[in-house]
Design an enzyme around this catalytic site. Structure first.
Site, PDB file in Angstrom:
ATOM      1  N   ASP A 135      -0.878  -2.638  -5.249  1.00  0.00           N
ATOM      2  CA  ASP A 135       0.582  -2.713  -5.360  1.00  0.00           C
ATOM      3  C   ASP A 135       1.307  -2.871  -4.027  1.00  0.00           C
ATOM      4  O   ASP A 135       2.451  -3.309  -3.993  1.00  0.00           O
ATOM      5  CB  ASP A 135       1.119  -1.471  -6.070  1.00  0.00           C
ATOM      6  CG  ASP A 135       0.812  -0.171  -5.326  1.00  0.00           C
ATOM      7  OD1 ASP A 135       0.145  -0.213  -4.279  1.00  0.00           O
ATOM      8  OD2 ASP A 135       1.251   0.898  -5.806  1.00  0.00           O
ATOM      9  N   HIS A 136       0.663  -2.545  -2.917  1.00  0.00           N
ATOM     10  CA  HIS A 136       1.360  -2.510  -1.625  1.00  0.00           C
ATOM     11  C   HIS A 136       1.336  -3.837  -0.874  1.00  0.00           C
ATOM     12  O   HIS A 136       2.111  -4.018   0.061  1.00  0.00           O
ATOM     13  CB  HIS A 136       0.745  -1.428  -0.726  1.00  0.00           C
ATOM     14  CG  HIS A 136       1.356  -0.075  -0.887  1.00  0.00           C
ATOM     15  ND1 HIS A 136       1.438   0.560  -2.099  1.00  0.00           N
ATOM     16  CD2 HIS A 136       1.917   0.774   0.020  1.00  0.00           C
ATOM     17  CE1 HIS A 136       2.012   1.743  -1.935  1.00  0.00           C
ATOM     18  NE2 HIS A 136       2.322   1.883  -0.666  1.00  0.00           N
ATOM     19  N   ASP A 200      -0.933   8.569  -1.487  1.00  0.00           N
ATOM     20  CA  ASP A 200       0.419   8.075  -1.291  1.00  0.00           C
ATOM     21  C   ASP A 200       1.348   9.278  -1.395  1.00  0.00           C
ATOM     22  O   ASP A 200       1.145  10.152  -2.245  1.00  0.00           O
ATOM     23  CB  ASP A 200       0.780   7.029  -2.354  1.00  0.00           C
ATOM     24  CG  ASP A 200       2.087   6.317  -2.024  1.00  0.00           C
ATOM     25  OD1 ASP A 200       2.030   5.191  -1.495  1.00  0.00           O
ATOM     26  OD2 ASP A 200       3.155   6.890  -2.286  1.00  0.00           O
ATOM     27  N   ARG A 485      13.101   6.057  -0.002  1.00  0.00           N
ATOM     28  CA  ARG A 485      12.957   6.271   1.446  1.00  0.00           C
ATOM     29  C   ARG A 485      13.734   5.174   2.147  1.00  0.00           C
ATOM     30  O   ARG A 485      13.736   4.022   1.720  1.00  0.00           O
ATOM     31  CB  ARG A 485      11.469   6.233   1.812  1.00  0.00           C
ATOM     32  CG  ARG A 485      11.115   6.816   3.142  1.00  0.00           C
ATOM     33  CD  ARG A 485       9.639   7.158   3.191  1.00  0.00           C
ATOM     34  NE  ARG A 485       9.354   8.430   2.532  1.00  0.00           N
ATOM     35  CZ  ARG A 485       8.155   8.855   2.187  1.00  0.00           C
ATOM     36  NH1 ARG A 485       7.107   8.082   2.409  1.00  0.00           N
ATOM     37  NH2 ARG A 485       7.982  10.030   1.621  1.00  0.00           N
ATOM     38  N   SER A 680       5.515   8.764   4.733  1.00  0.00           N
ATOM     39  CA  SER A 680       4.366   8.328   3.935  1.00  0.00           C
ATOM     40  C   SER A 680       3.093   9.075   4.315  1.00  0.00           C
ATOM     41  O   SER A 680       2.917   9.479   5.467  1.00  0.00           O
ATOM     42  CB  SER A 680       4.139   6.820   4.117  1.00  0.00           C
ATOM     43  OG  SER A 680       5.251   6.082   3.690  1.00  0.00           O
ATOM     44  N   ARG A 682       0.356   8.403   5.444  1.00  0.00           N
ATOM     45  CA  ARG A 682      -0.275   7.270   6.117  1.00  0.00           C
ATOM     46  C   ARG A 682      -1.302   7.804   7.110  1.00  0.00           C
ATOM     47  O   ARG A 682      -0.986   8.124   8.252  1.00  0.00           O
ATOM     48  CB  ARG A 682       0.815   6.448   6.815  1.00  0.00           C
ATOM     49  CG  ARG A 682       0.396   5.071   7.220  1.00  0.00           C
ATOM     50  CD  ARG A 682       1.615   4.236   7.571  1.00  0.00           C
ATOM     51  NE  ARG A 682       2.432   3.958   6.400  1.00  0.00           N
ATOM     52  CZ  ARG A 682       3.710   3.585   6.436  1.00  0.00           C
ATOM     53  NH1 ARG A 682       4.313   3.451   7.590  1.00  0.00           N
ATOM     54  NH2 ARG A 682       4.372   3.343   5.325  1.00  0.00           N
TER      55      ARG A 682
END
Length: 805
Positions: A135-136, A200, A485, A680, A682
């Protein structure tokens, strides 16, 4: 190799809970008929009987009423006695819990590194059900069909890698176009009482269906994927009491945008947000998911809701009737999916839904919350752009059927009055199921007729994948979105774009005015005949009257795929997108001695530390993506962005100086201010500094996920005991730990304090105290060089133990 008694206990515990070679929810037992589900639902239904048995053990020790979050979380602990006995109920905010999550979900950007790490563990399959969601990596530009084709072509190597990993290890693969991870999880996997991890930060979206769903880095996900107990400091519980009922223009989004303004971006750190009160029963399941989703913006570990009739309706509508029946039974008979009467919260905030007005949050931070009635004044007072440049709805936060139906009611009104949007309007369906359903019910035609651009079922502009065609590049402009965000440069790469977060309904109303001060509750629009009119409050259905449409069935993976051990995972040695990992070196067993590469000033999110956007293509290539490390950070001594200085005064880009010092064998540290690593989940924001020679991050406070990610990668995260000491340390200063070895060798005797000696270039010296939150296992990660190294060591020891037994 000798196995310590502590590690031996851990190994035996891990073997008892989830043996190698098996996969499924932890500790299954024979299930009473009232909780049974058909075989095809087994891997999607929590093991309620086992969870209730464990919860009863918890009750016998704690002997007090429990909140909902405690029930779900504590019933997933590996060893109840070890976790709670002898603690005198000093649990919340103090005790580290070892947990067995039920499921793992990974989005394509973070899945690459998670799977590269998992591959080093040498397992044939994942220990729990898992899914990959593409999806990203899909750019929003021309529209769904064109964008999807282009993104698949550009990212074919990555998608093929992820698909081959899914095939080899028995992981569900949701290909590009299937939808956004959190929407698919809600539609398929989230279940009341479930505990899951997701790579995520908006994984808590699943709390809208009564789950405990926590956003983590890839190394944390590997814990669950390998059956290694996952560790979390028991969160405190923030209770949010909802009374009344939403009405008019107010929407579930306003609950969380309002709450973010009260709590700030770090007010929820260390807490689970648990909603309760009569108002809960008035909310739709997807509305609760919206609220939980954006709980990440206040720093909360996760958010959740008690079981409601709307959850049951949603489970039934998404073809999970047997799970709805099981959840209803376990709640009716045992009260498992609601807080106990008399349960106490560490903090309580009350929100009257009947009095709640729409809110708009931003710019540049999701906690700058302004009631709609005051927003026009705020625009003028702060000098924000007076004109709207674009409106965007959808994303994982607000792409439900209810959201889309309420938006459609506003667009219909505008069409009847003969007017079109004044600015570009973008719509992102959350999943193929949502796309197919809104098309079936006529909403898509309504949107297209209004001139909207319907993008692919993917994250798109929300996470920076937006190829914007207008004339705003480099210019100050304002956009309104229903996203979660809004950090600087996040959506379109333009640091001057101001993203204001609000509900899809308010975004849609505003695009017909184009005026940032427009208030649809009281301000009138002009119709095609020049007459004034006031928009009616939006109306919509909670669920599609004719049912959800599944759309393209080719997107649907097998419900419970079996691993194909002969499948080959190919990573080209010449690829610039993917690279196999080399283990980090273990700790040298001597005090650390480092130099200060940079003092960061102000907000420093994971977007600042490891930028997304165009850099997402390097998520599977650690060396390449490390070239973006801290390029968004501001130098606290000069005010410059992406600028650091060597000992001789020569200036470099921040990653360039990191690379130089690494080549010189010079370990380094970075100093920062509050909530370092906000945003995020990340993990590259921890992986890249470690790869480039970073050994320690010293700041005033950390965001939860990022602090954990640093620990997982063998970086020492410390906070100032006295925040003013930040000012004592200068760039290029030498910092030495004085008692790190003592802490590492005697973790039980530790005070949580590590002393540092600071020597600035001018010769001034200071001895300062810092704090750490390292658990025993996290200390072992640090010694091993990383959590993955530690898991690999444990697995090798475990195999030896199995051979002996």
């Amino acid at each position: 190799m000798a196995i310590s008694s502590r590690n031996l206990h851990l190994l035996r515990s891990s073997l008892r809970v989830r043996p190698i070679g098996t996969r499924g929810f932890a500790s299954h037992s024979s299930e009473p008929i009232s909780f049974s589900v058909p075989p095809e639902f087994k891997t999607r239904s929590p093991p309620y009987p086992a969870l209730l048995t464990r919860l009863e053990e918890v009750r016998q020790i704690l002997n007090r009423p429990l909140t909902l979050a405690e029930k779900i979380l504590y019933s997933h602990v590996v060893d109840v006695e070890e976790a709670f006995a002898g603690k005198n109920d000093h649990i919340r905010g103090e005790t580290y819990l070892k947990l067995n999550p039920d499921r793992v979900a990974m989005q394509d950007a973070s899945a690459q590194m998670a799977l590269l790490q998992f591959m080093t563990c040498g397992m044939d399959s994942t220990a729990v059900p898992a899914s990959i969601h593409c999806d990203h990596l899909i750019v929003g530009h021309e529209g769904a069909k064109q964008d999807l084709q282009a993104s698949i072509a550009v990212n074919k190597e990555v998608f093929d890698f992820l698909h081959s990993c899914a095939l080899k290890y028995g992981i569900q693969f949701w290909g590009p176009g299937s939808g956004i991870i959190h929407q698919i999880v809600l539609e398929n996997f989230s279940v009341p009482g479930l505990m899951m991890l997701g790579t995520d930060s908006h994984t808590p979206n699943a709390g809208g269906l009564g789950a405990i769903a926590i956003g983590v880095g890839g190394a944390d996900a590997v814990d669950a994927l390998t059956g290694t107990p996952w560790e979390l400091k028991a969160p405190r519980i923030l209770g949010v009491k909802l009374t009344g009922q939403l009405n008019g223009w107010s929407a579930p989004k306003d609950v969380i945008t309002h709450l973010a303004g009260k709590l700030t971006v770090r007010g929820g750190t260390g807490y689970i947000v648990e909603y309760f009160g009569d108002g809960v029963q008035t909310l739709s399941c997807t509305g609760m998911a919206t609220i939980c989703n954006m709980g990440a913006e206040v720093g909360a570990t996760t958010s959740t809701f008690p079981y409601t009739d709307s959850m049951k309706r949603y489970l039934m509508a998404t073809r999970r009737g047997p799970i709805a029946d099981a959840a209803s039974a376990v709640n009716n008979l045992h009260g498992y999916l609601r807080a106990d009467i008399g349960a106490e919260y560490d903090q309580v905030i009350e929100i009257n839904l009947s009095e709640l007005e729409p809110h708009i949050n931003g710019p540049f931070t999701p906690d700058l919350s302004t009631p709609l009635s005051q927003f026009g004044e705020a625009v003028q007072k702060n000098g924000w752009p007076s004109k709207l440049s674009a409106g965007l709805i959808g994303s994982c936060t607000n792409s439900s059927y209810q959201d889309m139906s309420r938006v459609a009611s506003i667009v219909r009104q505008a069409k009847e009055k003969g007017i079109k949007p004044k600015v570009p309007f973008f719509i992102t369906p959350g999943s193929e199921q949502i796309r197919a359903t809104i098309e079936n019910d006529g909403f898509t035609d309504i949107f297209l007729d209004a001139g909207a651009k319907v993008l692919a079922n993917a994250c798109g502009p929300c996470i920076g994948q937006w190829a914007r065609d207008d004339e705003t590049a480099g210019k100050s402009n304002a956009i309104l979105t229903s996203f979660n965000r809004n950090f600087r440069a996040r959506n379109d790469g333009n640091p001057a774009t101001m993203n204001f977060l609000t509900s899809p309904e308010i975004v849609t109303a505003m695009i017909y005015s184009g005026d940032m001060a427009f208030n649809p509750l009281k301000d009138k629009l002009i119709d095609a005949n020049g007459n004034e009119y006031l928009l009616e409050p939006p109306q919509g259905d909670e669920l599609p009257p004719s049912g959800f449409q599944q759309g393209d069935l080719e997107y649907l993976p097998a419900i419970d795929p079996m691993p194909v051990t002969t499948a080959e995972v190919v990573v080209s040695p010449t690829s610039d997108r993917l690279a196999l990992l080399e283990p980090f070196e273990p700790f040298e067993r001597k005090e650390l001695k480092m130099n200060v590469l940079l003092k960061v000033k102000g907000k420093c999110t994971t977007d600042h530390i490891s930028a997304a956007g165009a850099w997402l293509k390097y998520k599977g290539h650690l060396e390449n993506i490390s070239n973006n490390t801290l390029i968004g950070a501001m130098n606290g001594e000069t005010g410059e962005v992406n600028k650091a200085y060597d000992f001789d005064g020569a200036g470099y880009g921040i990653p360039e100086l990191m690379i130089k010092w690494k080549s010189e064998g010079r370990p380094w540290t970075v100093l920062a201010e509050h909530n370092y690593g906000e945003g995020s989940a990340r993990e590259h924001a921890a992986l890249s500094p470690r790869f480039l020679g970073g050994r320690m991050i010293l700041c005033k406070s950390f965001a939860r996920i990022h602090e954990t990610n640093l620990k997982k990668q063998g970086i020492l995260p410390l906070t100032f005991a006295n925040e003013d000491d930040y000012d004592l340390v200068k760039g290029c200063a030498t910092i030495e730990t004085l008692d790190l070895l003592q802490m590492l060798n005697n973790p039980d005797a530790g005070s949580g304090v590590i002393t540092l000696k600071v020597t600035n270039q001018d010769g001034t010296e200071h001895v300062i105290e810092t704090k750490h939150t390292m658990s025993k296992d996290q200390i072992e990660f640090f010694k091993a060089g990383s959590a993955i190294n530690y898991i690999g060591n444990l697995r090798r020891q475990r195999q030896g133990l199995e051979q002996q037994t």
